[in-house]
Design a protein around this motif. Structure first.
Motif, PDB file in Angstrom:
ATOM      1  N   LEU A 435       0.870  -1.174   0.000  1.00 60.39           N
ATOM      2  CA  LEU A 435       0.000   0.000   0.000  1.00 60.39           C
ATOM      3  C   LEU A 435       0.906   1.224   0.000  1.00 60.39           C
ATOM      4  CD1 LEU A 435      -2.739   1.496   0.414  1.00 60.39           C
ATOM      5  CD2 LEU A 435      -2.399   1.185   2.879  1.00 60.39           C
ATOM      6  N   GLY A 436       0.650   2.169  -0.898  1.00 66.50           N
ATOM      7  CA  GLY A 436       1.606   3.273  -0.994  1.00 66.50           C
ATOM      8  C   GLY A 436       1.005   4.610  -1.361  1.00 66.50           C
ATOM      9  N   GLU A 437       1.529   5.646  -0.724  1.00 64.28           N
ATOM     10  CA  GLU A 437       1.299   7.033  -1.106  1.00 64.28           C
ATOM     11  C   GLU A 437       2.581   7.816  -0.797  1.00 64.28           C
ATOM     12  OE1 GLU A 437      -1.189  11.040  -0.001  1.00 64.28           O
ATOM     13  OE2 GLU A 437      -0.770   9.531   1.504  1.00 64.28           O
ATOM     14  N   PRO A 438       3.364   8.229  -1.820  1.00 59.79           N
ATOM     15  CA  PRO A 438       3.102   7.938  -3.225  1.00 59.79           C
ATOM     16  C   PRO A 438       3.633   6.559  -3.582  1.00 59.79           C
ATOM     17  CG  PRO A 438       5.093   9.224  -3.042  1.00 59.79           C
ATOM     18  CD  PRO A 438       4.592   9.037  -1.640  1.00 59.79           C
ATOM     19  N   HIS A 439       3.211   6.056  -4.733  1.00 61.21           N
ATOM     20  CA  HIS A 439       3.789   4.807  -5.193  1.00 61.21           C
ATOM     21  C   HIS A 439       4.156   4.853  -6.670  1.00 61.21           C
ATOM     22  CE1 HIS A 439      -0.414   4.250  -6.465  1.00 61.21           C
ATOM     23  NE2 HIS A 439       0.048   3.408  -7.357  1.00 61.21           N
ATOM     24  N   GLU A 440       3.570   5.800  -7.425  1.00 66.20           N
ATOM     25  CA  GLU A 440       3.844   5.825  -8.872  1.00 66.20           C
ATOM     26  C   GLU A 440       5.326   6.073  -9.167  1.00 66.20           C
ATOM     27  OE1 GLU A 440      -0.463   7.041  -8.378  1.00 66.20           O
ATOM     28  OE2 GLU A 440       1.465   7.591  -7.452  1.00 66.20           O
ATOM     29  N   VAL A 460      -3.999   5.008  -2.034  1.00 64.15           N
ATOM     30  CA  VAL A 460      -4.859   5.442  -0.936  1.00 64.15           C
ATOM     31  C   VAL A 460      -6.145   6.072  -1.448  1.00 64.15           C
ATOM     32  CG1 VAL A 460      -2.919   5.789   0.630  1.00 64.15           C
ATOM     33  CG2 VAL A 460      -3.698   7.681  -0.815  1.00 64.15           C
ATOM     34  N   PHE A 461      -6.365   6.027  -2.756  1.00 63.47           N
ATOM     35  CA  PHE A 461      -7.557   6.645  -3.329  1.00 63.47           C
ATOM     36  C   PHE A 461      -8.711   5.654  -3.506  1.00 63.47           C
ATOM     37  CE2 PHE A 461      -3.934   9.131  -4.931  1.00 63.47           C
ATOM     38  CZ  PHE A 461      -4.253  10.350  -4.360  1.00 63.47           C
ATOM     39  N   TYR A 462      -8.393   4.366  -3.636  1.00 56.26           N
ATOM     40  CA  TYR A 462      -9.478   3.407  -3.842  1.00 56.26           C
ATOM     41  C   TYR A 462      -9.007   2.016  -3.425  1.00 56.26           C
ATOM     42  CZ  TYR A 462     -12.934   0.443  -6.121  1.00 56.26           C
ATOM     43  OH  TYR A 462     -13.901  -0.488  -6.372  1.00 56.26           O
ATOM     44  N   VAL A 490       3.783  -0.889   3.796  1.00 59.06           N
ATOM     45  CA  VAL A 490       2.984   0.317   3.599  1.00 59.06           C
ATOM     46  C   VAL A 490       3.937   1.507   3.518  1.00 59.06           C
ATOM     47  CG1 VAL A 490       1.181   1.819   4.519  1.00 59.06           C
ATOM     48  CG2 VAL A 490       1.033  -0.669   4.848  1.00 59.06           C
ATOM     49  N   VAL A 491       3.671   2.406   2.565  1.00 54.72           N
ATOM     50  CA  VAL A 491       4.421   3.655   2.427  1.00 54.72           C
ATOM     51  C   VAL A 491       3.446   4.800   2.601  1.00 54.72           C
ATOM     52  CG1 VAL A 491       5.835   5.098   0.930  1.00 54.72           C
ATOM     53  CG2 VAL A 491       6.086   2.611   0.866  1.00 54.72           C
ATOM     54  N   LEU A 492       3.753   5.712   3.521  1.00 54.36           N
ATOM     55  CA  LEU A 492       2.898   6.870   3.784  1.00 54.36           C
ATOM     56  C   LEU A 492       3.690   8.153   3.590  1.00 54.36           C
ATOM     57  CD1 LEU A 492       0.874   5.889   6.979  1.00 54.36           C
ATOM     58  CD2 LEU A 492       0.078   5.914   4.599  1.00 54.36           C
ATOM     59  N   ASP A 493       3.029   9.127   2.960  1.00 50.99           N
ATOM     60  CA  ASP A 493       3.596  10.474   2.822  1.00 50.99           C
ATOM     61  C   ASP A 493       2.943  11.341   3.885  1.00 50.99           C
ATOM     62  OD1 ASP A 493       4.517  12.932   2.131  1.00 50.99           O
ATOM     63  OD2 ASP A 493       3.549  13.018   0.165  1.00 50.99           O
ATOM     64  N   GLY A 499      -4.585  13.320   4.216  1.00 47.49           N
ATOM     65  CA  GLY A 499      -6.012  13.139   4.052  1.00 47.49           C
ATOM     66  C   GLY A 499      -6.595  12.169   5.068  1.00 47.49           C
ATOM     67  N   GLU A 500      -7.895  11.890   4.888  1.00 46.48           N
ATOM     68  CA  GLU A 500      -8.610  11.022   5.813  1.00 46.48           C
ATOM     69  C   GLU A 500      -8.068   9.600   5.781  1.00 46.48           C
ATOM     70  OE1 GLU A 500     -13.186   9.388   6.612  1.00 46.48           O
ATOM     71  OE2 GLU A 500     -12.696  10.582   4.820  1.00 46.48           O
ATOM     72  N   VAL A 501      -7.821   9.080   4.591  1.00 46.70           N
ATOM     73  CA  VAL A 501      -7.341   7.701   4.482  1.00 46.70           C
ATOM     74  C   VAL A 501      -5.952   7.546   5.100  1.00 46.70           C
ATOM     75  CG1 VAL A 501      -6.665   5.889   2.869  1.00 46.70           C
ATOM     76  CG2 VAL A 501      -8.800   7.148   2.519  1.00 46.70           C
ATOM     77  N   PRO A 502      -4.948   8.395   4.775  1.00 38.47           N
ATOM     78  CA  PRO A 502      -3.640   8.248   5.436  1.00 38.47           C
ATOM     79  C   PRO A 502      -3.725   8.343   6.954  1.00 38.47           C
ATOM     80  CG  PRO A 502      -3.427   9.654   3.522  1.00 38.47           C
ATOM     81  CD  PRO A 502      -4.884   9.426   3.711  1.00 38.47           C
ATOM     82  N   ARG A 503      -4.583   9.201   7.483  1.00 35.48           N
ATOM     83  CA  ARG A 503      -4.719   9.298   8.936  1.00 35.48           C
ATOM     84  C   ARG A 503      -5.257   7.991   9.529  1.00 35.48           C
ATOM     85  NH1 ARG A 503      -4.420  14.421  11.105  1.00 35.48           N
ATOM     86  NH2 ARG A 503      -4.352  16.133   9.596  1.00 35.48           N
ATOM     87  N   ALA A 504      -6.282   7.442   8.875  1.00 33.50           N
ATOM     88  CA  ALA A 504      -6.861   6.198   9.379  1.00 33.50           C
ATOM     89  C   ALA A 504      -5.875   5.039   9.265  1.00 33.50           C
ATOM     90  CB  ALA A 504      -8.145   5.887   8.609  1.00 33.50           C
ATOM     91  N   VAL A 505      -5.141   4.985   8.148  1.00 38.59           N
ATOM     92  CA  VAL A 505      -4.158   3.919   7.947  1.00 38.59           C
ATOM     93  C   VAL A 505      -3.050   4.016   8.984  1.00 38.59           C
ATOM     94  CG1 VAL A 505      -2.368   3.084   6.375  1.00 38.59           C
ATOM     95  CG2 VAL A 505      -4.651   3.602   5.495  1.00 38.59           C
TER      96      VAL A 505
END
Length: 540
Positions: A435-440, A460-462, A490-493, A499-505
């Motif tokens: 799972l990654g943000e960013p990952h591209e 983290v968008f879908y 998992v990679v988090l920025d 956003g809401e998803v990174p906070r929850a993750v």
């Protein structure tokens, strides 16, 4: 007081070599020929103007190439999509990306071209291709401005367009914006070039205009400007009725090609979701106007000045013969309003959508069409015989410094992923799910070493997850996947406003006990600071 009068001077005798020519009756001084000045084009003037244009393009190229950063997420995604489309079209691999449903351009066009260049020269080569596209677009801008007005206006237009933030940014970015600008410039050059000719010649511009829309759907916003420009150019020689016929031929050809391209594809849904029926945001109109003025306001003001002064007075230079075929005031006002008004299309459309996404790029499309009138405005500032060159130099210097500063800022808004990629290269293994943000960006570099693939990463968008809790999506889906230990890492920025998803993750990672924090890598961008967090699943 006494006034002393000097004696009269005696004439000197004739030295012997003076002569007196008798004047015949009725003799008059013959008219002076225009030896060096002419309103018509000449080889000498063409060579000088093209040499100056080459200098302008060289400066544009050097200023563009100074922009440096790792792969932006759009760049990495388009290149990957191109490779996937090549595998699908030529090797029978299933099209699992679904790019045609959400790309704002046909995935079989620019992404495929970018993938081919990437295979040979990497991302640097793809970005260099965008630089060439913007240089060619500026050259075409000079060409059709010279035909509409003169060489001096063409050079001034090229200078102002080269020194805009959008031109530099799009020239350094491996996306389809630069290709779309080039195709629009080519279509405009063709209609200006053939507008005075045979009624069927405008069909030559139809494939270019249709291809511009296919490369980037938002390019359709500028097709009416090209059609109106053709109408005005043809009206000068053929009158209104025949000008309308030529415009109708071009319009019918363009619409026919677009309809044929849409037939049998699923691109129509992508056009709606990314362009015509795009989701509205929450950005205020005042904020969009401020950004638009900051990125293109100087060129727009020069275009407004050029429109007003050109409408009032048709003369464009101090050379004799300028009175030949001078257009009327209504025609001059019409072409000024059409070209200058086009610069307002992108801001107006994004105000309608209440979003500033990619506004710094989109304003450049309209500036391409406003640049000719800006060139006219700059020539009027200089005056006849370059009477006030310091004014034009001051405008050019301000434009260049602002463009360099703004493009560098926008090009540094996304974090540099060099250290993140190096860290992931020691942890990611083929077949793992991440799972990654960013990952591209990181995946683009890691996939070249065959360590991973885009299909093995979730953004983290879908998410569409089915586990012990059943079928889930959104935040609940991410929480369930982490609780089940579905991801290997998992990679988090973690920047200024996650956003809401990174906070929850992140909350689930810290409290669930299934993952441990392996790395925290700080970074600095144009907009502030942040850090990447790399979490690994606890084994055993």
């Amino acid at each position: 007081m006494q006034l002393r009068v000097l004696p009269a001077v005696e004439p000197h005798p004739d030295p012997g070599y003076a002569f007196a020519e008798p004047v015949r009756a009725g003799w008059a001084l013959p008219p002076v020929l225009d030896m060096a000045w002419s309103a018509r084009s000449s080889r000498r003037r063409a060579r000088i103007s093209r040499g100056l244009l080459a200098v302008v393009l060289l400066v544009q190229c050097l200023v563009t190439l100074r922009l440096r950063n790792t792969a932006f997420e759009d760049e990495a995604l388009y290149v990957y999509a191109g490779h996937a489309m090549v595998d699908h079209l030529f090797h029978g691999v299933p099209d699992y990306g679904g790019f045609g449903s959400y790309f704002s351009g046909a995935p079989a066009l620019y992404p495929v071209l970018a993938a081919g260049v990437d295979s040979l020269f990497g991302l640097t080569g793809v970005r260099a291709m965008s630089t060439v596209f913007m240089l060619a677009a500026n050259g075409l801008l000079y060409g059709f401005t010279r035909r509409l007005f003169n060489e001096r206006a063409g050079l001034c237009a090229a200078v102002l367009f080269a020194f805009t933030q959008s031109t530099l940014f799009m020239g350094a970015l491996a996306t389809y914006d630069a290709a779309a600008v080039l195709l629009l410039a080519a279509a405009t050059w063709v209609v200006v070039r053939v507008g005075h000719g045979h009624w069927g010649l405008p069909l030559l511009a139809a494939p270019l205009a249709a291809l511009a829309v296919a490369v980037k759907y938002a390019s359709a916003l500028y097709l009416p400007t090209i059609a109106l420009l053709l109408l005005l150019v043809a009206y000068q020689r053929h009158g209104f009725a025949r000008a309308v016929m030529r415009t109708a031929v071009f319009t019918a050809g363009t619409i026919g090609l677009l309809a044929a391209g849409m037939y049998g594809t699923d691109y129509l849904g992508a056009v709606a979701s990314t362009t015509t029926a795009r989701a509205h945001g929450g950005t205020s109109a005042w904020s969009i106007l401020q950004d638009s003025a900051r990125w293109g306001g100087l060129l727009f003001l020069a275009a407004v000045l050029g429109t007003v002064l050109y409408t009032r007075r048709a003369r464009l230079s101090e050379v004799p013969g300028w009175r030949q075929a001078v257009p009327g005031a209504r025609w001059r006002a019409a072409i000024g309003l059409v070209l200058t008004g086009t610069a307002l299309l992108a801001p107006a459309y994004q105000i309608h959508l209440a979003t500033s996404t990619s506004l710094h790029k989109h304003v450049g499309f309209g500036l391409l069409f406003a640049a000719p009138m800006a060139g006219v405005g700059l020539t009027r500032l200089m005056g006849a015989h370059f009477k006030f060159p310091q004014l034009a130099i001051a405008v050019a210097v301000i434009a260049l410094t602002a463009a360099m500063s703004q493009s560098a800022y926008n090009y540094g808004l996304w974090p540099n992923t060099t250290y993140l990629t190096q860290d992931l290269a020691n942890k990611v293994r083929p077949g793992q799910k991440w799972l990654g943000e960013p990952h591209e960006g990181p995946v683009y570099y890691l996939s070249r070493d065959r360590l991973t693939d885009y299909t093995e990463w979730t953004s983290v968008f879908y998410i569409d997850y089915t586990g012990r809790g059943g079928h889930l999506s959104g935040v609940d889906g991410y929480r369930a996947a982490i609780q089940d230990g579905w991801f290997d890492g998992v990679v988090l920025d973690w920047g200024a406003s996650p956003g809401e998803v990174p906070r929850a993750v992140r909350e689930e990672l810290r409290t669930g006990g299934r993952y441990r924090l392996s790395s925290a890598l700080p970074y600095r961008t144009s907009g502030g600071t942040g850090h990447f967090e790399v979490w690994l699943r606890v084994t055993g």
